[in-house]
Design a protein around this motif. Structure first.
Motif, PDB file in Angstrom:
ATOM      1  N   ARG A   1       1.020  -1.206   0.306  1.00  0.00           N
ATOM      2  CA  ARG A   1       0.398   0.009   0.507  1.00  0.00           C
ATOM      3  C   ARG A   1       1.051   1.496   0.213  1.00  0.00           C
ATOM      4  NH1 ARG A   1      -1.604   3.845   3.070  1.00  0.00           N
ATOM      5  NH2 ARG A   1      -0.675   3.097   4.725  1.00  0.00           N
ATOM      6  N   LEU A   2       1.674   1.760   0.723  1.00  0.00           N
ATOM      7  CA  LEU A   2       2.679   2.593   0.831  1.00  0.00           C
ATOM      8  C   LEU A   2       3.258   2.669  -0.867  1.00  0.00           C
ATOM      9  CD1 LEU A   2       3.644   1.627   5.213  1.00  0.00           C
ATOM     10  CD2 LEU A   2       2.594   3.871   3.544  1.00  0.00           C
TER      11      LEU A   2
ATOM     12  N   ARG B   1       2.515   1.851  -3.296  1.00  0.00           N
ATOM     13  CA  ARG B   1       1.698   1.859  -4.940  1.00  0.00           C
ATOM     14  C   ARG B   1       1.732   3.994  -4.129  1.00  0.00           C
ATOM     15  NH1 ARG B   1      -0.741  -2.355  -3.759  1.00  0.00           N
ATOM     16  NH2 ARG B   1      -1.779  -2.310  -2.391  1.00  0.00           N
ATOM     17  N   GLU B   2       1.302   4.185  -2.903  1.00  0.00           N
ATOM     18  CA  GLU B   2       0.946   5.344  -2.406  1.00  0.00           C
ATOM     19  C   GLU B   2       2.340   6.343  -3.054  1.00  0.00           C
ATOM     20  OE1 GLU B   2       0.317   8.024   1.161  1.00  0.00           O
ATOM     21  OE2 GLU B   2       0.055   6.002   1.363  1.00  0.00           O
ATOM     22  N   PHE B   3       3.360   5.905  -2.965  1.00  0.00           N
ATOM     23  CA  PHE B   3       4.387   6.859  -2.890  1.00  0.00           C
ATOM     24  C   PHE B   3       4.790   7.073  -4.256  1.00  0.00           C
ATOM     25  CE2 PHE B   3       9.617   6.752  -3.352  1.00  0.00           C
ATOM     26  CZ  PHE B   3      10.178   8.072  -3.250  1.00  0.00           C
TER      27      PHE B   3
ATOM     28  N   LYS C   1       2.579   7.283  -6.778  1.00  0.00           N
ATOM     29  CA  LYS C   1       1.867   7.392  -6.942  1.00  0.00           C
ATOM     30  C   LYS C   1       2.478   9.080  -7.266  1.00  0.00           C
ATOM     31  CE  LYS C   1      -1.763   4.225  -7.525  1.00  0.00           C
ATOM     32  NZ  LYS C   1      -3.049   3.840  -6.937  1.00  0.00           N
ATOM     33  N   ARG C   2       2.082   9.184  -6.267  1.00  0.00           N
ATOM     34  CA  ARG C   2       2.845  10.387  -5.925  1.00  0.00           C
ATOM     35  C   ARG C   2       3.383  11.052  -6.812  1.00  0.00           C
ATOM     36  NH1 ARG C   2       4.314  12.287   0.625  1.00  0.00           N
ATOM     37  NH2 ARG C   2       2.249  11.401   0.603  1.00  0.00           N
TER      38      ARG C   2
ATOM     39  N   THR D   1       1.203  -0.210 -10.487  1.00  0.00           N
ATOM     40  CA  THR D   1       1.610   1.511 -11.099  1.00  0.00           C
ATOM     41  C   THR D   1       2.212   1.676 -12.557  1.00  0.00           C
ATOM     42  OG1 THR D   1       2.715   1.266  -9.530  1.00  0.00           O
ATOM     43  CG2 THR D   1       1.374   2.355  -8.952  1.00  0.00           C
TER      44      THR D   1
END
Length: 471
Positions: free
Chosen positions: A119-120, A122-124, A126-127, A220
């Motif tokens: 999860r982390l 993917r979040e990073f 995408k950021r 991603t």
């Protein structure tokens, strides 16, 4: 070629690490890769600085010295976004590491939850994509560090973890003592089998985490444009492994996947690569200048399938053991200076502390050592605790380091050669901890009555709380 590392692709049990094995099929596997120092924080900071610890201002859990270049700091200046998930507390000073996102153990579900890593990540990613920047992501599983899955200490630690919002997921496969692989460097006794099975279960959960991270790259859209490196920070947490300079201490399962650059399913079988080489390799791969003062040397040409000269040896180091693992008070430490030079199939180890007056510790597992004493393996325990000044091993024939060859007459020419090589390394790399005492050992062809034990780091830096133990 050395075998029996935990991942299946490095000779471990079949099926224990399916995600790591798949990664190896997609990239290049290095058989003779070593981390520089077999302790977590120091090992990781070597990777990030490209320097031996004594040239970067630390030897244990201290921060990197001011003025020493750090990989994430360099990448930040080049426009990269940086993230560290897991063990961020082991990279200091944190302010210099330039993490746009970072998570310590209590912030990442206690580092034993593979889905949280996914999860982390993917979040990073995408950021980074949102702002159009390239990224550097350092994802550190807390497995298979103790407490192991199913270990007696897991429940106590888990209660604290739960209070911090943490969990310990069940690995996708759990092993029993009957399924435990033989470690080789420890006897096949019940306590070893029990803890080895728990270690294997934790290793499987680490592999689950690798799978989640790689899945995040794929989802991603970055699976084919990202350089991926997999390695460990030290050997397994058992006597004669982590926190020493044996083959099982510093040899690391090392894999590089780089679509379009690295031919899938390849391997480097003979070239030695060292943890200090990681930073300059990454910088060269990105076309970024390597800082002056870097001890390591890029192995980019090996990754590209070419040859490279002067890869027939390397040096690994160990400095000290604090009274409490993870402590940050060098003035309270007991020093166990160890240096090892691996050359060809042999390794020569110098234990500057082993005069028979002190026991090595506390990096041994009491339950295992106690059962070894009870089952007739007390000589092995005695050697672990006291060692000898010099050790020599043929790690091709004896990968578990069971037979010290240092005193056999036939090996004395090799001992002298490796002493000279290690002495030259100390001079070239400014290893003042063990100079001049090692110069005298080499000059006298061994230990003599005028050998000045302990005239290095303890005395020169005023950290002599335990100097009376070194005669």
């Amino acid at each position: 070629v050395y075998k029996r590392q935990t991942p299946g692709c490095f000779g471990g049990p079949d099926g224990i690490t399916p995600n790591i094995d798949k990664l190896a099929e997609q990239g290049m596997r290095f058989e003779k890769a070593h981390i520089t120092l077999a302790i977590c924080q120091a090992s990781r900071q070597v990777l990030m600085t490209g320097r031996f610890p004594h040239n970067a201002g630390y030897r244990w859990f201290e921060p990197v010295a001011d003025g020493v270049p750090i990989l994430p700091e360099i990448l930040h200046e080049q426009g990269y976004m940086n993230a560290c998930f897991g063990k961020a507390e082991h990279l200091e000073p944190r302010s210099r590491y330039q993490w746009e996102m970072s998570r310590d153990i209590e912030e990442i579900k206690f580092g034993r939850e593979p889905a949280e890593y996914g999860r982390l990540c993917r979040e990073f990613i995408k950021r980074a994509d949102t702002v159009g920047k390239p990224f550097f992501l350092m994802a550190n599983s807390h497995d298979p560090h103790r407490p192991f899955h199913g270990g007696s200490d897991e429940e106590n630690v888990l209660s604290w973890a739960k209070s911090q919002g943490g969990i310990m997921s069940t690995p996708s496969r759990v092993y029993t003592p009957d399924e435990a692989m033989e470690l080789g460097f420890l006897p096949d006794i019940p306590e070893v089998r029990k803890q080895t099975a728990q270690y294997m279960s934790s290793s499987r959960r680490a592999d689950d985490t690798v799978g989640e991270i790689l899945r995040a790259l794929e989802e991603t859209g970055h699976e084919n444009d990202t350089l991926v490196v997999f390695l460990s920070d030290n050997g397994s947490p058992f006597p004669f492994a982590k926190g020493n300079c044996y083959l099982n201490s510093t040899r690391t399962p090392f894999i590089v996947r780089w679509p379009g650059k690295v031919k899938p399913g390849t391997e480097s079988r003979e070239a030695y690569i060292n943890g200090i080489d990681f930073m300059p390799t990454i910088l060269e791969a990105l076309g970024i200048p390597i800082p002056e003062g870097t001890d390591g040397r890029s192995y980019l040409s090996l990754i590209e399938g070419k040859t490279q000269t002067d890869r027939d040896s390397l040096v690994t180091v160990f400095y000290n053991v604090y009274p409490v693992a993870g402590g940050k008070k060098p003035e309270l430490t007991t020093w166990y200076e160890i240096r090892a030079i691996h050359k060809g199939d042999y390794a020569y180890i110098y234990n500057g502390w082993a005069q028979g007056e002190r026991w090595f510790g506390p990096l041994g597992t009491p339950e295992i050592l106690n059962e070894m004493n009870e089952t007739g393996h007390d000589d092995r325990v005695e050697f672990f605790r006291k060692r000898s000044i010099e050790e020599l091993y043929d790690f091709e024939a004896d990968p578990d380091g069971l037979h010290n060859l240092a005193e056999l007459p036939v090996y004395q020419p090799l001992i002298r050669e490796m002493r000279e090589d290690l002495l030259q390394w100390m001079r070239d790399n400014k290893d003042s901890d063990l100079l001049p005492e090692y110069e005298i050992l080499v000059r006298n062809d061994g230990i003599t009555t005028d050998f000045p034990f302990g005239k290095g780091y303890l005395f020169d830096n005023g950290l002599n709380a335990h100097s009376s133990e070194r005669k």
